[in-house]
Design an enzyme around this catalytic site. Structure first.
Site, PDB file in Angstrom:
ATOM      1  CB  CYS A  36      18.577  -2.276  79.270  1.00  0.00           C
ATOM      2  SG  CYS A  36      19.576  -2.930  80.598  1.00  0.00           S
ATOM      3  CB  CYS A  65      21.536  -8.349  78.532  1.00  0.00           C
ATOM      4  SG  CYS A  65      23.191  -8.203  77.946  1.00  0.00           S
ATOM      5  CB  CYS A 109      26.282  -6.182  79.958  1.00  0.00           C
ATOM      6  SG  CYS A 109      25.462  -5.451  78.540  1.00  0.00           S
TER       7      CYS A 109
HETATM    8 FE1  FES Z   1      21.504  -3.986  79.547  1.00  0.00          FE
HETATM    9 FE2  FES Z   1      23.126  -5.966  78.830  1.00  0.00          FE
HETATM   10  S1  FES Z   1      21.879  -4.708  77.543  1.00  0.00           S
HETATM   11  S2  FES Z   1      22.592  -5.343  80.817  1.00  0.00           S
END
Ligand code: FES
Length: 160
Positions: A36, A65, A109
């Site tokens: 991500c 995030c 996360c």
């Molecule tokens: Fe990847 Fe939160 S969406 S760390």
């Protein structure tokens, strides 16, 4: 994500704790999540308390995030006063603290925060007698890590 969780995340983000670089940290841990593009760096400062070496303060910097920022904010408060071993023994869901259980798509996360914590503290717990050298004053910031071109450059491929 439930409305309740979203509200708790927003509450944590409204007053994030321990955000920013720390000068004179005893240890720094950085992790990135290639999936991500999230990256998190954690600075830790220790102190002596009751004959034990405990975490005096921890700060973090994060890109992206909101959940990772909220967890890092809570986790840096949670680990205060703990030894490195005690902090490392905390489970992912414990680091998320009052956010409560995270949905499956948000667990990574919190794992990002756990990874940064592990990266900062593991050397000390693996080799307890070895002192961790302070971070050099000219250590790159997290922003530098992102914005400086990679060695060897970046290959651009244009699509038809
Ligand atoms: Fe990847 Fe939160 S969406 S760390």
């Amino acid at each position: 994500m439930t409305d309740d969780l979203q509200k708790r995340i927003q509450a944590a983000l409204a007053n994030p704790q321990n955000m920013g670089e720390m000068t004179g940290a005893d240890s720094i841990g950085t992790v990135g999540n290639a999936d991500c593009g999230e990256m998190l760096r954690l600075w830790v400062k220790f102190k002596q308390q009751d004959g034990k070496r405990v975490i005096d303060r921890a700060t973090f910097q994060s890109f992206g995030c909101e959940t990772a920022i909220a967890v890092a904010s809570l986790a840096t408060e949670l680990i205060r006063g703990k030894t490195a071993e005690e902090a490392l023994a905390l489970k992912t869901e414990e680091l998320a603290g009052e956010l409560g259980p995270l949905p499956p798509m948000k667990i990574h996360c919190a794992q990002l925060v756990e990874g940064a914590l592990r990266s900062a503290l593991e050397p000390q717990s693996v080799e307890p007698k070895k002192e961790i050298s302070p971070a050099p004053a000219n250590a790159p910031t997290l922003l530098d890590s992102f914005s400086k071109p990679k060695e060897g450059g970046v290959k651009l491929t244009f699509l038809d």
